[in-house]
Design a protein around this motif. Structure first.
Motif, PDB file in Angstrom:
ATOM      1  N   LEU A 118      10.884  49.410  47.740  1.00 34.27           N
ATOM      2  CA  LEU A 118      10.304  49.577  46.404  1.00 34.27           C
ATOM      3  C   LEU A 118      11.351  49.342  45.330  1.00 34.27           C
ATOM      4  O   LEU A 118      11.084  48.642  44.330  1.00 34.27           O
ATOM      5  N   ARG A 119      12.534  49.877  45.507  1.00 35.13           N
ATOM      6  CA  ARG A 119      13.589  49.683  44.503  1.00 35.13           C
ATOM      7  C   ARG A 119      13.979  48.210  44.395  1.00 35.13           C
ATOM      8  O   ARG A 119      14.171  47.690  43.291  1.00 35.13           O
ATOM      9  N   GLU A 120      14.085  47.545  45.538  1.00 34.96           N
ATOM     10  CA  GLU A 120      14.414  46.118  45.508  1.00 34.96           C
ATOM     11  C   GLU A 120      13.319  45.314  44.812  1.00 34.96           C
ATOM     12  O   GLU A 120      13.604  44.394  44.040  1.00 34.96           O
ATOM     13  N   TYR A 121      12.065  45.678  45.069  1.00 34.62           N
ATOM     14  CA  TYR A 121      10.946  44.975  44.433  1.00 34.62           C
ATOM     15  C   TYR A 121      10.974  45.175  42.916  1.00 34.62           C
ATOM     16  O   TYR A 121      10.803  44.212  42.152  1.00 34.62           O
ATOM     17  N   LEU A 122      11.196  46.396  42.477  1.00 36.61           N
ATOM     18  CA  LEU A 122      11.212  46.668  41.040  1.00 36.61           C
ATOM     19  C   LEU A 122      12.386  45.962  40.362  1.00 36.61           C
ATOM     20  O   LEU A 122      12.262  45.488  39.231  1.00 36.61           O
ATOM     21  N   ARG A 123      13.524  45.894  41.043  1.00 40.66           N
ATOM     22  CA  ARG A 123      14.660  45.151  40.469  1.00 40.66           C
ATOM     23  C   ARG A 123      14.330  43.667  40.332  1.00 40.66           C
ATOM     24  O   ARG A 123      14.644  43.037  39.325  1.00 40.66           O
ATOM     25  N   ALA A 124      13.710  43.127  41.372  1.00 35.85           N
ATOM     26  CA  ALA A 124      13.424  41.686  41.380  1.00 35.85           C
ATOM     27  C   ALA A 124      12.369  41.296  40.354  1.00 35.85           C
ATOM     28  O   ALA A 124      12.384  40.171  39.834  1.00 35.85           O
ATOM     29  N   THR A 125      11.427  42.189  40.087  1.00 39.00           N
ATOM     30  CA  THR A 125      10.320  41.864  39.187  1.00 39.00           C
ATOM     31  C   THR A 125      10.533  42.405  37.778  1.00 39.00           C
ATOM     32  O   THR A 125       9.698  42.185  36.905  1.00 39.00           O
ATOM     33  N   ARG A 126      11.634  43.083  37.538  1.00 41.78           N
ATOM     34  CA  ARG A 126      11.900  43.671  36.228  1.00 41.78           C
ATOM     35  C   ARG A 126      12.265  42.598  35.218  1.00 41.78           C
ATOM     36  O   ARG A 126      13.187  41.806  35.439  1.00 41.78           O
TER      37      ARG A 126
END
Length: 326
Positions: free
Chosen positions: A286-294
């Protein structure tokens, strides 16, 4: 009752020899004998009878064996249930209509193999949510929490900013604007029902009001989003604020207008709280996804003084209420 003694008893019962059970468990034969003796003293019964060829179950041992196996199976299931990745990630999204819930849902749609449970602790303030994270009631929470209020043992990462938008009915004076400044809202009533005193969102809207001279109130009972949308549609004076990622629905006949705010853009900073030692693989994903889509930080972003900046934030020295350079 000693779990290792139970495990040793089952091993001896199945192997038929103390030495074979010791080899299986990786302990000495003397340790096996001590464990069995302690277990027999605890339950006040002889479970194993030694023979020239090894050992055999006594009558009491035969009765006790299936129960011992059930206990060990239950313990194994309990351990498996809390092992990282073996249970759903419990993430507090605060409100199912706003940006954190929508972001977690998009994450789930792109990672359909993961297991997660989106929960809401909407009656809790940020400090209470952080305590729930620390105690393990939940794995993570999206909150706007000043750094000095984060308890030891909890980590934070600012991963989800929500630019604010003005929401008005078709009769409002600003209904046809393509965008407005926060200062353009001076003199207009902004109604946000449900603001709870002592919460981080109450502090956010207080700072926003003070920085731009706005009139933001939560007067009257909160009958829900549908009633709010009805009131906006029927009023030429009422407005509210929503996040750009929030999901609200209303009848097409309401003709409500979402108008971006710029110069500067007020941003609600959703910070992800999680335990320092949490190794749940879905949390990492989840953290990686939020970083990538931020998206990158806005050049004219405004947040209250007590909000920690993101690493990629631009300084905005001229915006009212912007944080001073560190």
């Amino acid at each position: 009752m000693d779990v290792e003694a139970l495990r040793t008893f089952v091993a001896v019962a199945e192997a038929g020899q103390f030495q074979a059970a010791a080899d299986e468990l990786g302990v000495s034969q003397q340790a096996v004998s001590k464990r069995i003796a302690a277990l027999e003293r605890h339950i006040e019964a002889t479970l194993l009878v030694r023979t020239p060829r090894g050992s055999r179950l006594s009558l009491d041992g035969q009765v006790f064996l299936p129960h011992a196996k059930k206990v060990l199976a239950a313990i194994a299931l309990a351990e498996q249930a809390v092992r990282p990745g073996s249970r759903p990630l419990r993430a507090d999204v605060l409100n199912r209509r706003i940006a954190p819930a929508q972001a977690v849902y998009r994450f789930y749609r792109s990672h359909s193999e993961v297991e997660l449970d989106a929960v809401t602790l909407s009656t809790e303030n940020a400090a209470q949510a952080a305590q729930a994270v620390l105690e393990g009631t939940i794995d993570a929470s999206f909150r706007a929490l000043p750094a000095h209020q984060v308890p030891a043992g909890v980590s934070t990462e600012r991963l989800l900013d929500a630019p604010l938008e003005l929401l008005v009915g078709p009769g409002h004076p600003l209904a046809d604007a393509s965008w407005v400044r926060p200062t353009d809202l001076t003199g207009h009533r902004i109604w946000i029902p449900g603001i709870t005193p002592g919460t981080e969102w109450a502090a956010f809207y207080q700072a926003l009001s003070e920085s731009f001279g706005l009139s933001i109130d939560a007067l009257g009972p909160n009958f829900g989003d549908e009633v709010l949308m009805d009131a906006l549609a029927d009023s030429a004076a009422l407005a509210t604020l929503v996040g750009s990622g929030d999901r609200y629905v209303w009848p097409q006949s309401h003709d409500l207008r979402r108008i971006p705010l710029h110069d500067p853009t007020p941003v609600y900073p959703h910070v992800l709280l999680f335990r320092n030692e949490d190794q749940h693989p879905v949390l990492f994903a989840l953290r990686e996804y939020l970083r990538a889509t931020r998206p990158p930080s806005l050049h004219d972003m405004w947040t209250p003084d007590w909000v920690d900046r993101r690493p990629d934030d631009h300084e905005n020295r001229d915006a009212p209420g912007a944080r001073a350079p560190q």
